[in-house]
Design an enzyme around this catalytic site. Structure first.
Site, PDB file in Angstrom:
ATOM      1  N   PRO A  46       0.918  -1.488  -0.011  1.00  9.39           N
ATOM      2  CA  PRO A  46      -0.261   0.165  -0.007  1.00  9.39           C
ATOM      3  C   PRO A  46       0.879   1.348  -0.054  1.00  9.39           C
ATOM      4  CG  PRO A  46      -0.244  -0.989   1.977  1.00  9.39           C
ATOM      5  CD  PRO A  46       0.561  -2.028   0.938  1.00  9.39           C
ATOM      6  N   ASN A  47       0.392   2.148  -0.628  1.00 12.02           N
ATOM      7  CA  ASN A  47       0.795   3.502  -0.737  1.00 12.02           C
ATOM      8  C   ASN A  47       2.170   3.695  -1.628  1.00 12.02           C
ATOM      9  OD1 ASN A  47      -1.230   4.845   0.692  1.00 12.02           O
ATOM     10  ND2 ASN A  47      -0.456   3.564   2.569  1.00 12.02           N
ATOM     11  N   ARG A 100       5.137  11.036  -2.384  1.00 11.56           N
ATOM     12  CA  ARG A 100       4.991  11.003  -1.113  1.00 11.56           C
ATOM     13  C   ARG A 100       5.926  11.071  -0.225  1.00 11.56           C
ATOM     14  NH1 ARG A 100       4.906   4.554   1.157  1.00 11.56           N
ATOM     15  NH2 ARG A 100       3.942   5.239   3.188  1.00 11.56           N
ATOM     16  N   TYR A 157      11.106   8.972   1.042  1.00  8.71           N
ATOM     17  CA  TYR A 157      11.074   8.047  -0.093  1.00  8.71           C
ATOM     18  C   TYR A 157      11.524   8.677  -1.503  1.00  8.71           C
ATOM     19  CZ  TYR A 157       7.834   5.601   3.245  1.00  8.71           C
ATOM     20  OH  TYR A 157       7.347   5.050   4.299  1.00  8.71           O
ATOM     21  N   ASN A 191       8.190  -5.506  -1.065  1.00 14.62           N
ATOM     22  CA  ASN A 191       8.096  -4.605   0.022  1.00 14.62           C
ATOM     23  C   ASN A 191       6.534  -4.521   0.322  1.00 14.62           C
ATOM     24  OD1 ASN A 191       7.891  -2.104   1.486  1.00 14.62           O
ATOM     25  ND2 ASN A 191       9.048  -0.818  -0.019  1.00 14.62           N
ATOM     26  N   ALA A 226       3.221  -0.909   4.741  1.00 14.57           N
ATOM     27  CA  ALA A 226       2.655  -0.927   6.117  1.00 14.57           C
ATOM     28  C   ALA A 226       2.156  -2.233   6.488  1.00 14.57           C
ATOM     29  CB  ALA A 226       1.345   0.037   6.114  1.00 14.57           C
ATOM     30  N   HIS A 253       4.128  -4.614   8.972  1.00  9.91           N
ATOM     31  CA  HIS A 253       4.073  -4.623  10.486  1.00  9.91           C
ATOM     32  C   HIS A 253       2.703  -4.862  11.129  1.00  9.91           C
ATOM     33  CE1 HIS A 253       7.264  -1.938   9.281  1.00  9.91           C
ATOM     34  NE2 HIS A 253       6.484  -0.972   8.598  1.00  9.91           N
ATOM     35  N   GLU A 275      12.682  -9.673   1.493  1.00 14.51           N
ATOM     36  CA  GLU A 275      12.081  -8.274   1.931  1.00 14.51           C
ATOM     37  C   GLU A 275      12.822  -7.158   1.787  1.00 14.51           C
ATOM     38  OE1 GLU A 275      10.908  -8.988   6.080  1.00 14.51           O
ATOM     39  OE2 GLU A 275      10.298  -6.803   6.291  1.00 14.51           O
ATOM     40  N   HIS A 307      12.941  -2.565   2.055  1.00 18.91           N
ATOM     41  CA  HIS A 307      12.277  -1.270   2.696  1.00 18.91           C
ATOM     42  C   HIS A 307      13.195  -0.022   1.991  1.00 18.91           C
ATOM     43  CE1 HIS A 307       9.383  -3.481   5.040  1.00 18.91           C
ATOM     44  NE2 HIS A 307      10.367  -4.167   5.309  1.00 18.91           N
ATOM     45  N   SER A 359      13.093   2.840   3.133  1.00 16.91           N
ATOM     46  CA  SER A 359      13.573   3.610   4.210  1.00 16.91           C
ATOM     47  C   SER A 359      14.002   2.710   5.263  1.00 16.91           C
ATOM     48  CB  SER A 359      12.438   4.651   5.053  1.00 16.91           C
ATOM     49  OG  SER A 359      11.397   3.812   5.484  1.00 16.91           O
ATOM     50  N   ARG A 387      13.001   4.682  12.401  1.00 18.85           N
ATOM     51  CA  ARG A 387      11.755   5.521  12.453  1.00 18.85           C
ATOM     52  C   ARG A 387      10.674   4.787  13.878  1.00 18.85           C
ATOM     53  NH1 ARG A 387       9.280   4.971   6.797  1.00 18.85           N
ATOM     54  NH2 ARG A 387       7.857   6.660   7.383  1.00 18.85           N
TER      55      ARG A 387
HETATM   56  C1  DQA Z   1       8.133   0.983   3.842  1.00 14.87           C
HETATM   57  C2  DQA Z   1       8.267   1.218   5.381  1.00 14.87           C
HETATM   58  C3  DQA Z   1       6.901   1.258   5.929  1.00 14.87           C
HETATM   59  O1  DQA Z   1       7.246   1.221   7.353  1.00 14.87           O
HETATM   60  C4  DQA Z   1       5.926   2.111   5.609  1.00 14.87           C
HETATM   61  O2  DQA Z   1       4.730   1.763   5.935  1.00 14.87           O
HETATM   62  C5  DQA Z   1       5.988   2.066   3.934  1.00 14.87           C
HETATM   63  C6  DQA Z   1       7.231   1.706   3.367  1.00 14.87           C
HETATM   64  C7  DQA Z   1       9.603   1.357   3.135  1.00 14.87           C
HETATM   65  O3  DQA Z   1       9.778   0.918   1.921  1.00 14.87           O
HETATM   66  O4  DQA Z   1      10.285   2.271   3.564  1.00 14.87           O
HETATM   67  O5  DQA Z   1       4.967   2.310   3.364  1.00 14.87           O
HETATM   68  O6  DQA Z   1       7.956  -0.451   3.573  1.00 14.87           O
END
Ligand code: DQA
Length: 138
Positions: free
Chosen positions: A9-10, A17, A22, A71, A74, A77, A95, A97, A99, A104
Site C-alpha cells: 500500500p501507498n 509521497r 522516499y 515490500n 505498512a 508491520h 523483503e 524497505h 527507508s 523510524r
Molecule cells: C516502507 C516502510 C513502511 O514502514 C511503510 O509503511 C511504507 C514503506 C519502506 O519501504 O520504507 O509504506 O515499507
C-alpha cells in the site's frame, strides 16, 4: 530467470509521497531503468493497496518464479495473512524497505514477514530493490 517485485500500500505514490523519506523518483521510472539494466532477466512488477490482492499474487507466483522481492509496506508491520502466504510458498522471498525502518517509529521495527524470508534489505532507497535483485543472481 523470473523475478517479480511486489509492492504494498501507498507505494504507488512514490515520487509524490513524503519525498524526504522516499525520494523523488516514481516507481515506474525506476522499474524501467532496472528492466533495461537487467535485460537478461524477466522482471515483472505488481502493486496493490489491498491485502488480499497481495496474498493472491504471492500465491500465484509462489511456486513457479525464481524470486520475489517484496515490500509489503505498512502491511509488513500488521499482516499475519501476508506472513502466512510467504511461509506457504516455495519461491524464495527477499523483503525490502526503501527507508530504514529501524530509525523510524517503534511500530515499524516489527516485521511479521522477516522470519520467513531469505533476507532483508532495508534503508537504501530504491537501490534496496536492485540489491535484492542481485542477491538472486549469486
Ligand atoms: C516502507 C516502510 C513502511 O514502514 C511503510 O509503511 C511504507 C514503506 C519502506 O519501504 O520504507 O509504506 O515499507
Amino acid at each position: 530467470m523470473k523475478i517479480i517485485i511486489i509492492n504494498g500500500p501507498n507505494l504507488n505514490l512514490l515520487g509524490k509521497r513524503e519525498n524526504d523519506i522516499y525520494g523523488n523518483e516514481t516507481f515506474n521510472d525506476f522499474f524501467e531503468k532496472l528492466q533495461k539494466e537487467y535485460a537478461n532477466l524477466e522482471i515483472s512488477y505488481f502493486q496493490s493497496n489491498i491485502e488480499g490482492e497481495l496474498i493472491d499474487k504471492i500465491q500465484e507466483v509462489g511456486y513457479n518464479y525464481d524470486g520475489i522481492i517484496l515490500n509489503a509496506a505498512a502491511y509488513t508491520h500488521t499482516s499475519v495473512g501476508i506472513a502466512d502466504a510467504v511461509k506457504a510458498i516455495t519461491t524464495p522471498v527477499v523483503e525490502v524497505h526503501i527507508s530504514n525502518t529501524f530509525s523510524r517509529e517503534d511500530f515499524r521495527h516489527k516485521s511479521y514477514i522477516s522470519p520467513n524470508v531469505k533476507g532483508v534489505i532495508v534503508g537504501f532507497g530504491l537501490q534496496s530493490y536492485e540489491l535484492a535483485l542481485q542477491s538472486f543472481l549469486k
